[in-house]
Design a protein around this motif. Structure first.
Motif, PDB file in Angstrom:
ATOM      1  N   PHE A  97      -6.149   3.793 -10.381  1.00 10.97           N
ATOM      2  CA  PHE A  97      -5.350   2.575 -10.302  1.00 10.97           C
ATOM      3  C   PHE A  97      -6.170   1.350  -9.908  1.00 10.97           C
ATOM      4  CE2 PHE A  97      -2.155   5.817 -10.319  1.00 10.97           C
ATOM      5  CZ  PHE A  97      -1.071   5.214 -10.956  1.00 10.97           C
ATOM      6  N   GLY A  98      -7.463   1.527  -9.688  1.00  5.92           N
ATOM      7  CA  GLY A  98      -8.328   0.403  -9.336  1.00  5.92           C
ATOM      8  C   GLY A  98      -8.025  -0.190  -7.968  1.00  5.92           C
ATOM      9  N   ILE A  99      -7.734   0.686  -7.004  1.00  2.64           N
ATOM     10  CA  ILE A  99      -7.404   0.215  -5.659  1.00  2.64           C
ATOM     11  C   ILE A  99      -8.235   0.952  -4.614  1.00  2.64           C
ATOM     12  CG2 ILE A  99      -5.059  -0.519  -6.220  1.00  2.64           C
ATOM     13  CD1 ILE A  99      -4.035   2.128  -5.118  1.00  2.64           C
ATOM     14  N   GLU A 100      -8.276   0.376  -3.433  1.00  2.00           N
ATOM     15  CA  GLU A 100      -9.000   0.968  -2.298  1.00  2.00           C
ATOM     16  C   GLU A 100      -8.323   2.278  -1.880  1.00  2.00           C
ATOM     17  OE1 GLU A 100      -9.871  -0.025   2.411  1.00  2.00           O
ATOM     18  OE2 GLU A 100      -8.844  -1.500   1.177  1.00  2.00           O
ATOM     19  N   SER A 101      -9.099   3.184  -1.332  1.00  2.00           N
ATOM     20  CA  SER A 101      -8.543   4.441  -0.832  1.00  2.00           C
ATOM     21  C   SER A 101      -9.085   4.719   0.558  1.00  2.00           C
ATOM     22  CB  SER A 101      -8.892   5.589  -1.779  1.00  2.00           C
ATOM     23  OG  SER A 101     -10.274   5.638  -2.018  1.00  2.00           O
ATOM     24  N   VAL A 102      -8.221   5.271   1.418  1.00  2.00           N
ATOM     25  CA  VAL A 102      -8.609   5.617   2.781  1.00  2.00           C
ATOM     26  C   VAL A 102      -8.028   6.978   3.129  1.00  2.00           C
ATOM     27  CG1 VAL A 102      -8.771   3.209   3.537  1.00  2.00           C
ATOM     28  CG2 VAL A 102      -6.626   4.444   3.835  1.00  2.00           C
ATOM     29  N   ASP A 103      -8.572   7.602   4.168  1.00  2.00           N
ATOM     30  CA  ASP A 103      -8.101   8.924   4.570  1.00  2.00           C
ATOM     31  C   ASP A 103      -7.218   8.893   5.812  1.00  2.00           C
ATOM     32  OD1 ASP A 103     -10.050   8.263   6.382  1.00  2.00           O
ATOM     33  OD2 ASP A 103     -11.066  10.194   6.315  1.00  2.00           O
ATOM     34  N   ASP A 104      -6.912   7.707   6.318  1.00  2.00           N
ATOM     35  CA  ASP A 104      -6.052   7.583   7.491  1.00  2.00           C
ATOM     36  C   ASP A 104      -5.131   6.388   7.276  1.00  2.00           C
ATOM     37  OD1 ASP A 104      -4.857   7.165   9.992  1.00  2.00           O
ATOM     38  OD2 ASP A 104      -6.695   7.622  11.089  1.00  2.00           O
ATOM     39  N   ILE A 160      -4.360   2.920  -1.168  1.00  2.00           N
ATOM     40  CA  ILE A 160      -3.639   4.175  -1.021  1.00  2.00           C
ATOM     41  C   ILE A 160      -4.309   4.996   0.075  1.00  2.00           C
ATOM     42  CG2 ILE A 160      -4.960   5.328  -2.853  1.00  2.00           C
ATOM     43  CD1 ILE A 160      -2.211   6.790  -3.462  1.00  2.00           C
ATOM     44  N   ALA A 161      -3.487   5.689   0.850  1.00  2.00           N
ATOM     45  CA  ALA A 161      -4.014   6.557   1.909  1.00  2.00           C
ATOM     46  C   ALA A 161      -3.568   7.989   1.642  1.00  2.00           C
ATOM     47  CB  ALA A 161      -3.495   6.111   3.271  1.00  2.00           C
ATOM     48  N   GLY A 162      -4.474   8.911   1.894  1.00  2.00           N
ATOM     49  CA  GLY A 162      -4.166  10.329   1.763  1.00  2.00           C
ATOM     50  C   GLY A 162      -4.841  11.103   2.875  1.00  2.00           C
ATOM     51  N   ARG A 163      -4.335  12.302   3.149  1.00  2.00           N
ATOM     52  CA  ARG A 163      -4.939  13.130   4.207  1.00  2.00           C
ATOM     53  C   ARG A 163      -6.367  13.504   3.863  1.00  2.00           C
ATOM     54  NH1 ARG A 163      -0.851  17.912   4.787  1.00  2.00           N
ATOM     55  NH2 ARG A 163      -0.843  17.501   2.573  1.00  2.00           N
ATOM     56  N   GLN A 164      -6.629  13.690   2.577  1.00  2.00           N
ATOM     57  CA  GLN A 164      -7.976  14.049   2.136  1.00  2.00           C
ATOM     58  C   GLN A 164      -8.544  12.884   1.335  1.00  2.00           C
ATOM     59  OE1 GLN A 164      -7.506  17.683  -0.011  1.00  2.00           O
ATOM     60  NE2 GLN A 164      -7.102  18.878   1.838  1.00  2.00           N
ATOM     61  N   LEU A 165      -9.673  12.396   1.756  1.00  2.00           N
ATOM     62  CA  LEU A 165     -10.267  11.225   1.113  1.00  2.00           C
ATOM     63  C   LEU A 165     -10.540  11.481  -0.366  1.00  2.00           C
ATOM     64  CD1 LEU A 165     -11.161   8.346   1.438  1.00  2.00           C
ATOM     65  CD2 LEU A 165     -13.401   9.176   2.195  1.00  2.00           C
ATOM     66  N   GLY A 166     -10.894  12.710  -0.724  1.00  2.00           N
ATOM     67  CA  GLY A 166     -11.187  13.012  -2.126  1.00  2.00           C
ATOM     68  C   GLY A 166     -10.000  12.744  -3.039  1.00  2.00           C
ATOM     69  N   SER A 167      -8.822  13.189  -2.646  1.00  2.00           N
ATOM     70  CA  SER A 167      -7.640  12.963  -3.484  1.00  2.00           C
ATOM     71  C   SER A 167      -7.251  11.493  -3.476  1.00  2.00           C
ATOM     72  CB  SER A 167      -6.469  13.840  -3.032  1.00  2.00           C
ATOM     73  OG  SER A 167      -6.118  13.569  -1.695  1.00  2.00           O
ATOM     74  N   ALA A 168      -7.417  10.823  -2.343  1.00  2.00           N
ATOM     75  CA  ALA A 168      -7.114   9.396  -2.283  1.00  2.00           C
ATOM     76  C   ALA A 168      -8.077   8.605  -3.166  1.00  2.00           C
ATOM     77  CB  ALA A 168      -7.179   8.902  -0.839  1.00  2.00           C
ATOM     78  N   LYS A 169      -9.357   8.962  -3.139  1.00  2.00           N
ATOM     79  CA  LYS A 169     -10.340   8.269  -3.977  1.00  2.00           C
ATOM     80  C   LYS A 169     -10.047   8.470  -5.457  1.00  2.00           C
ATOM     81  CE  LYS A 169     -14.461   7.766  -1.186  1.00  2.00           C
ATOM     82  NZ  LYS A 169     -15.884   8.031  -1.066  1.00  2.00           N
ATOM     83  N   ALA A 229       0.857  -1.184   0.000  1.00  2.00           N
ATOM     84  CA  ALA A 229       0.000   0.000   0.000  1.00  2.00           C
ATOM     85  C   ALA A 229       0.890   1.230   0.000  1.00  2.00           C
ATOM     86  CB  ALA A 229      -0.911  -0.009   1.217  1.00  2.00           C
ATOM     87  N   VAL A 230       0.331   2.337  -0.448  1.00  2.00           N
ATOM     88  CA  VAL A 230       1.064   3.595  -0.549  1.00  2.00           C
ATOM     89  C   VAL A 230       0.389   4.638   0.328  1.00  2.00           C
ATOM     90  CG1 VAL A 230       1.728   5.453  -2.127  1.00  2.00           C
ATOM     91  CG2 VAL A 230       1.874   3.070  -2.883  1.00  2.00           C
ATOM     92  N   ILE A 231       1.207   5.367   1.073  1.00  2.00           N
ATOM     93  CA  ILE A 231       0.711   6.500   1.855  1.00  2.00           C
ATOM     94  C   ILE A 231       1.192   7.756   1.146  1.00  2.00           C
ATOM     95  CG2 ILE A 231       0.704   7.691   4.068  1.00  2.00           C
ATOM     96  CD1 ILE A 231       1.572   5.009   5.350  1.00  2.00           C
TER      97      ILE A 231
END
Length: 87
Positions: free
Chosen positions: A48-55, A33-42, A7-9
């Motif tokens: 890339f066809g992968i799950e996204s989270v905000d934490d 992938i995780a990002g501080r803002q869920l919108g950018s992570a989504k 996974a990528v942070i």
């Protein structure tokens, strides 16, 4: 050979660079992938066809992930890398 789940942070430039490189490896599956803002992570996750989270700690709780790529600004590396190693 067992396929590695990673996974990528980080959703910025380096996160994208790592995602592009990882998807070319025949033995690696990028699963999230995780990002501080869920919108950018989504947005990046959908590309890339992968799950996204905000934490990023949600990724660390997933015992099926073998490796984490910390692709955030340098000032946050220590805390995130330490949390990943402890997980």
């Amino acid at each position: 050979m067992e396929r590695l789940k990673t996974a990528v942070i980080g959703t910025g430039f380096m996160g994208r660079v790592h995602l592009e490189a990882l998807r070319r490896l025949e033995f690696v599956d990028v699963v999230a992938i995780a990002g501080r803002q869920l919108g950018s992570a989504k947005k990046l996750g959908e590309q890339f066809g992968i799950e996204s989270v905000d934490d990023y700690r949600k990724l660390l709780a997933d015992q099926s992930i073998h490796a984490i790529h910390v692709c955030t600004p340098n000032a946050s590396h220590y805390r995130m890398a330490k949390d990943a190693m402890l997980a």
